[in-house]
Each structure stands twice: as C-alpha cells, then as structure tokens.
Design a protein around this motif. Structure first.
Motif, PDB file in Angstrom:
ATOM      1  N   SER A 149      40.151  43.736  41.971  1.00 27.61           N
ATOM      2  CA  SER A 149      40.257  44.957  42.779  1.00 27.61           C
ATOM      3  C   SER A 149      39.213  44.921  43.889  1.00 27.61           C
ATOM      4  O   SER A 149      38.173  44.268  43.775  1.00 27.61           O
ATOM      5  CB  SER A 149      40.037  46.192  41.907  1.00 27.61           C
ATOM      6  N   GLU A 153      43.040  49.817  44.902  1.00 25.50           N
ATOM      7  CA  GLU A 153      43.633  48.769  45.732  1.00 25.50           C
ATOM      8  C   GLU A 153      43.189  47.391  45.251  1.00 25.50           C
ATOM      9  O   GLU A 153      42.039  47.173  44.893  1.00 25.50           O
ATOM     10  CB  GLU A 153      43.238  48.996  47.192  1.00 25.50           C
ATOM     11  N   SER A 169      45.927  42.531  48.466  1.00 26.25           N
ATOM     12  CA  SER A 169      46.360  43.210  49.689  1.00 26.25           C
ATOM     13  C   SER A 169      45.447  42.919  50.880  1.00 26.25           C
ATOM     14  O   SER A 169      45.749  43.337  52.000  1.00 26.25           O
ATOM     15  CB  SER A 169      46.413  44.718  49.454  1.00 26.25           C
TER      16      SER A 169
END
Length: 347
Positions: free
Chosen positions: A24, A2, A6
């Motif tokens: 990340s 991920e 986000s």
C-alpha cells in the motif's frame, strides 16, 4: 487504502515494492530513501523519486525524506462510551465469556492459538454463527467473513452449530414469554450460512490480496461484524527463507486488520498454530510466527489441554486480567466443560 500497483512508476519498480512487502502507498510513508534503496537494490535517487510519487498520489509533501499525518484528538470519555456501546460476540461458553469480559471484543484484533485438535476452527465457526444472533437476543445481528487458508472450514459443521443456535434462541424465547404463545424465531439455519462470506486462499500472495480487498468488501457490506482468518500462519510457515520479508509482510497485514477493526467497529479473530522454542535447556511449545508477531494483536488467547479437558488462557489483553477457563467442543458447538469431557468425534 490505495495500493502501490496504482503508482505511475515502472512495472519493475512496482514489482520490487510488492515483493518487498510494500503493498500500500501508506506503507511507504515511514521509510527513508536510503532504506528503500537498500531493500529494493536500486539507487537512492530512484528510491527518492518513488517516495515523491507516492507522496504526490497521497496528496502529501515530503520533508527531509519523511512526513507525518496528524488528525484531530478524541477525548477519553467519548472513547469509553463508544467501547461500552459496541457489544461483544459470545462464545456460547459462559465460563469463557466471563474471563473475556462478555465475549470477543469488537474494534480489536484477537489471536487464538493452540495445538491441532484443540478446537480453534470449531471456535471460529461458532463465532461466525454467533455474530449473527439478533439484537433481541443480545447479539450483534451482523455477518461474518471467514478466510480459510488450511481448508479446514466445514459447512456441515457450520450447519450443525447454526441449528443449535436456533434451538437456543427458541428456548430463550420460551423463558421470556412464559404463559404466552411462543415467539416465532425469524432466522433459520440456512440464513446463518447465507450470512457467512467464505474465502479460500491457497498461497501467501492470495492471502495478502484478500486482506487488501477486505476494506472494499466491508465498505460494501457494512453489516459485517466479524472477520475470521483460519489460520494467519499456514502459508507464512512454508517456502520462506527471508525472515525479514516475512516479518514485514505480516506487520503490514496486522496494521491493515487493526485499521479495519477500528474503522468498521468489527472483531478480527486470527487463528495461529504452535511451534517449538528452545528455552532454558529444553524445547517448549509456543505460538508460531515469532516474538515480533506476539505484539501485533490486541488480545491473545492460548488454547491447551489439561488432561482430557480443554482450557483457554488469556495470555495478553489490555482490558481483562490473565485468567483461564475450561470449555468443551460438543455436537452443538462450543459449550461449558463438564468433568466427564473427553476427546470425541463431532460428526
């Protein structure tokens, strides 16, 4: 894996994280709130809040500003059996394969560096073709990803090498089936080209983006067995004043590539350029990106000239001893060297 893009934090905070090399969520796991605040030039409370959000998104709690992820152990015997079953990618040079223990290893990151014109791109294209050799002929029967940062990939050259590979398989089939009808080769040169996924990147931000995208791409194309980046160096040697940022970005990329190689049992091959280093009163050629980068890869192979002959030297490897082998770049691709080897134009 991920990405920080986000995270439910402000756009300016996400921008600062990405600019500082924290692309990340996992890259935030080992940093303290104090260090993050210093790097991003924000308050420590803001940094702590970012780390808390990252921990919650990852489903982990933080204790005293840090945490660890522990998974089950694997016994060494299973590891050995797994490594022996993986296979290697031939270079088409028997002497070079011999010192490599059979070819380029899967589940590992191999760096190949040398001066311009020594054959780095030629070797990269050769490997992208050879990884596709069917299992009946001792190959991995995989596909290749080729990330081109310099614009040096030549599709006409890839076709030449693929044609030679088909001819070699036909010759090998003829030896296996003596006194019988020749075995039909199913793969044609165009099939080799269809199985090379090509990415052209024109900046270090594009390079980071493509490498971040690799895991998703490979998860959708599980027959990929090789990733070539030609070269890892090019965009990171230009317009970089902040060397600490460059080191952090490269370190993050190296970790992602190591994880990719291990998780999907594929080989990652990184081409590197050369630079000069002042040592003991004189300037000497050395591979680019500095001493810290030299520890980022599992294996390191240095290509160099010895008179008119090309040589490959294993500079670093945990599994094979340091050794050298001569090789040649011919119209058919990488091959064994001969005493009459000269620098010739291939096309």
């Amino acid at each position: 894996m991920e990405e920080v893009s986000s995270l439910p934090i402000s756009a300016s905070q996400r921008g600062k994280l990405i600019s500082a090399g924290y692309t990340s969520i996992s890259s935030l796991f080992s940093v303290s709130s104090f260090d993050l605040a210093r790097v991003l030039k924000i308050s420590e409370n803001e940094a702590l809040a970012i780390l808390e959000v990252a921990s919650q998104r990852a489903g982990l709690g933080r204790t005293n500003g840090s945490h660890a992820v522990v998974s089950g152990a694997q016994n060494a015997w299973d590891m050995l059996c797994e490594e022996e079953s993986l296979g290697r990618i031939t270079t088409c040079c028997a002497d070079l394969d011999e010192i490599l223990g059979g070819g380029i290893s899967c589940q590992e990151v191999t760096e190949i560096g040398g001066v311009p014109g020594i054959g780095k791109t030629q070797l990269g294209i050769q490997l992208a073709v050879n990884v596709q050799i069917p299992s009946d002929y001792g190959g991995l029967q995989g596909k290749a990803i080729y990330i081109d940062t310099e614009g040096s990939f030549m599709v006409e050259r890839a076709l030449q090498i693929a044609e030679a590979c088909v001819e070699d398989m036909q010759d090998y089939s003829g030896l296996l089936h003596k006194d019988k009808q020749a075995h039909q080769i199913k793969m044609q040169p165009k099939d080799f080209l269809n199985n090379i996924f090509y990415f052209r990147v024109c900046s270090y931000t594009e390079q980071i983006a493509v490498i971040n995208y690799l895991e998703k791409f490979v998860s959708e194309h599980k027959d990929v067995k090789l990733v070539v980046i030609d070269s890892i160096t090019f965009h990171f040697r230009q317009d970089f004043v902040n060397m600490a940022l460059r080191t952090r970005l490269l370190g993050g990329l190296a970790l992602k590539l190591m994880k990719l190689a291990k998780k999907y049992s594929l080989a990652v091959v990184l081409m590197n350029q050369v630079t000069t280093k002042y040592y003991e009163g004189s300037y000497q050629l050395t591979l680019a990106l500095g001493d810290s980068w030299s520890h980022a890869c599992t294996n390191r192979i240095i290509l160099h000239w010895s008179g008119n002959e090309r040589n490959a030297r294993i500079d670093k490897s945990p599994s094979v001893r340091s050794a050298s082998a001569a090789y040649a770049v011919t119209r058919r691709g990488i091959r064994n060297s001969t005493s009459s080897c000269k620098r010739v134009k291939m096309m």
